[in-house]
Design a protein around this motif. Structure first.
Motif, mmCIF file in Angstrom:
data_model
loop_
_atom_site.group_PDB
_atom_site.id
_atom_site.type_symbol
_atom_site.label_atom_id
_atom_site.label_comp_id
_atom_site.label_asym_id
_atom_site.label_seq_id
_atom_site.Cartn_x
_atom_site.Cartn_y
_atom_site.Cartn_z
ATOM 1 N N VAL A 277 0.844 -1.194 0.000
ATOM 2 C CA VAL A 277 0.000 0.000 0.000
ATOM 3 C C VAL A 277 0.879 1.243 0.000
ATOM 4 C CG1 VAL A 277 -1.680 1.337 1.315
ATOM 5 C CG2 VAL A 277 -1.894 -1.156 1.192
ATOM 6 N N VAL A 278 0.646 2.116 -0.976
ATOM 7 C CA VAL A 278 1.283 3.428 -1.012
ATOM 8 C C VAL A 278 0.324 4.432 -0.385
ATOM 9 C CG1 VAL A 278 2.202 5.255 -2.501
ATOM 10 C CG2 VAL A 278 2.654 2.850 -3.049
ATOM 11 N N ALA A 279 -0.942 4.387 -0.836
ATOM 12 C CA ALA A 279 -1.997 5.247 -0.291
ATOM 13 C C ALA A 279 -3.324 4.545 -0.498
ATOM 14 C CB ALA A 279 -2.003 6.595 -0.997
ATOM 15 N N ALA A 280 -4.037 4.262 0.588
ATOM 16 C CA ALA A 280 -5.334 3.596 0.482
ATOM 17 C C ALA A 280 -6.160 3.873 1.729
ATOM 18 C CB ALA A 280 -5.145 2.088 0.311
ATOM 19 N N MET A 281 -7.443 4.176 1.521
ATOM 20 C CA MET A 281 -8.346 4.370 2.657
ATOM 21 C C MET A 281 -8.478 3.054 3.414
ATOM 22 S SD MET A 281 -11.485 6.675 1.283
ATOM 23 C CE MET A 281 -11.327 6.870 -0.476
ATOM 24 N N GLY A 282 -8.383 3.114 4.716
ATOM 25 C CA GLY A 282 -8.563 1.922 5.532
ATOM 26 C C GLY A 282 -7.314 1.079 5.703
ATOM 27 N N HIS A 283 -6.208 1.470 5.073
ATOM 28 C CA HIS A 283 -4.959 0.715 5.186
ATOM 29 C C HIS A 283 -3.799 1.682 5.420
ATOM 30 C CE1 HIS A 283 -6.964 -2.907 3.797
ATOM 31 N NE2 HIS A 283 -7.420 -2.240 2.761
ATOM 32 N N GLU A 284 -2.904 1.299 6.285
ATOM 33 C CA GLU A 284 -1.717 2.105 6.545
ATOM 34 C C GLU A 284 -0.728 1.952 5.393
ATOM 35 O OE1 GLU A 284 -0.865 4.159 9.165
ATOM 36 O OE2 GLU A 284 -2.965 3.937 9.743
ATOM 37 N N PRO A 285 -0.036 3.018 4.996
ATOM 38 C CA PRO A 285 1.023 2.877 3.996
ATOM 39 C C PRO A 285 2.036 1.837 4.474
ATOM 40 C CG PRO A 285 0.540 5.190 4.363
ATOM 41 C CD PRO A 285 -0.217 4.413 5.403
ATOM 42 N N GLY A 286 2.473 1.002 3.568
ATOM 43 C CA GLY A 286 3.417 -0.054 3.910
ATOM 44 C C GLY A 286 2.751 -1.390 4.182
ATOM 45 N N THR A 287 1.418 -1.406 4.337
ATOM 46 C CA THR A 287 0.699 -2.671 4.500
ATOM 47 C C THR A 287 0.932 -3.525 3.267
ATOM 48 O OG1 THR A 287 -1.012 -1.584 5.807
ATOM 49 C CG2 THR A 287 -1.574 -3.728 4.871
ATOM 50 N N VAL A 288 1.170 -4.820 3.472
ATOM 51 C CA VAL A 288 1.494 -5.713 2.358
ATOM 52 C C VAL A 288 0.405 -6.776 2.197
ATOM 53 C CG1 VAL A 288 3.142 -7.429 1.514
ATOM 54 C CG2 VAL A 288 3.967 -5.338 2.598
ATOM 55 N N PHE A 289 -0.023 -6.989 0.955
ATOM 56 C CA PHE A 289 -0.946 -8.063 0.614
ATOM 57 C C PHE A 289 -0.161 -9.111 -0.161
ATOM 58 C CE2 PHE A 289 -3.684 -4.356 0.996
ATOM 59 C CZ PHE A 289 -4.728 -4.846 1.774
ATOM 60 N N GLU A 290 -0.084 -10.317 0.376
ATOM 61 C CA GLU A 290 0.598 -11.418 -0.299
ATOM 62 C C GLU A 290 -0.318 -11.964 -1.391
ATOM 63 O OE1 GLU A 290 3.724 -12.495 0.206
ATOM 64 O OE2 GLU A 290 4.059 -11.082 1.847
ATOM 65 N N LEU A 291 0.204 -12.123 -2.586
ATOM 66 C CA LEU A 291 -0.561 -12.670 -3.704
ATOM 67 C C LEU A 291 -0.031 -14.059 -4.014
ATOM 68 C CD1 LEU A 291 -0.506 -9.550 -6.064
ATOM 69 C CD2 LEU A 291 -2.199 -10.136 -4.324
ATOM 70 N N ASP A 292 -0.865 -15.041 -3.836
ATOM 71 C CA ASP A 292 -0.475 -16.419 -4.134
ATOM 72 C C ASP A 292 -1.324 -16.878 -5.310
ATOM 73 O OD1 ASP A 292 0.700 -18.869 -4.019
ATOM 74 O OD2 ASP A 292 -0.494 -19.594 -2.333
ATOM 75 N N GLY A 293 -0.883 -16.546 -6.511
ATOM 76 C CA GLY A 293 -1.679 -16.856 -7.698
ATOM 77 C C GLY A 293 -2.560 -15.682 -8.046
ATOM 78 N N GLU A 294 -3.776 -15.961 -8.502
ATOM 79 C CA GLU A 294 -4.702 -14.929 -8.950
ATOM 80 C C GLU A 294 -5.323 -14.185 -7.779
ATOM 81 O OE1 GLU A 294 -8.853 -14.687 -11.440
ATOM 82 O OE2 GLU A 294 -7.343 -16.123 -12.087
ATOM 83 N N ALA A 295 -5.538 -12.880 -7.956
ATOM 84 C CA ALA A 295 -6.167 -12.056 -6.925
ATOM 85 C C ALA A 295 -7.058 -11.017 -7.591
ATOM 86 C CB ALA A 295 -5.116 -11.360 -6.074
ATOM 87 N N THR A 296 -8.234 -10.797 -6.992
ATOM 88 C CA THR A 296 -9.165 -9.782 -7.472
ATOM 89 C C THR A 296 -9.082 -8.571 -6.557
ATOM 90 O OG1 THR A 296 -10.653 -11.512 -8.259
ATOM 91 C CG2 THR A 296 -11.577 -9.318 -8.040
ATOM 92 N N LEU A 297 -9.073 -7.375 -7.150
ATOM 93 C CA LEU A 297 -9.069 -6.124 -6.404
ATOM 94 C C LEU A 297 -10.414 -5.449 -6.616
ATOM 95 C CD1 LEU A 297 -6.043 -6.640 -7.560
ATOM 96 C CD2 LEU A 297 -5.646 -4.358 -6.735
#
Length: 154
Positions: A64-84
């Motif tokens: 995360v660089v900038a996102a409502m509800g998430h702190e900058p630096g939060t990481v989402f691990e992607l294991d294969g396909e992911a929907t945003l």
């Protein structure tokens, strides 16, 4: 009792604008739902592994660089396909008023990860260029949905 022709014309004009607005809302909702149902695109990159039915496993992450509800630096691990998107069922929930329920997807193909827009109303941007089809992701690519921005990492 006579009615003023201008008043009648204004009433019909208002009704026409109202119906056009409702049609636009319905069309936007249908695009959003159709993008969510769509499993892939015909021009999606294909590799030998995908043709053989072998699902490639690529470990990647979104920071995360900038996102409502998430702190900058939060990481989402992607294991294969992911929907945003905004939907609760999305792998990466985007709390942005400009995001669609199923806005974009990241998927593996061969030895690379790709991103595509799922027919969203406001588009998905990769390095400030609006996606027009699947695009290969590279380390440090910027992914933007509305005011939300992620950095892709391998």
């Amino acid at each position: 009792m006579q009615t003023d022709p201008v008043a009648v014309a204004l009433k019909f004009g208002f009704l026409a604008v109202l119906y056009l607005f409702l049609l636009w809302v319905a069309w936007s909702a249908l695009r959003d739902v159709a993008g969510r149902r769509r499993g892939g695109m015909a021009d999606e990159p294909e590799t030998a592994g995908a043709r053989d039915g072998i699902a490639p496993t690529i470990r990647a992450r979104l920071e995360v660089v900038a996102a409502m509800g998430h702190e900058p630096g939060t990481v989402f691990e992607l294991d294969g396909e992911a929907t945003l998107g905004r939907a609760r069922s999305a792998d990466v929930q985007v709390e942005d008023p400009f995001a669609s329920s199923a806005h974009a997807r990241i998927f593996p193909s061969g030895d690379s990860m790709y991103i595509e827009d799922l027919g969203s109303t406001n588009g998905t941007f990769l390095n400030e260029q609006q996606l027009e089809g699947p695009e290969r992701l590279r380390a440090s690519d910027a992914i933007r949905i509305g005011d939300t921005e992620y950095r892709y990492q391998e």
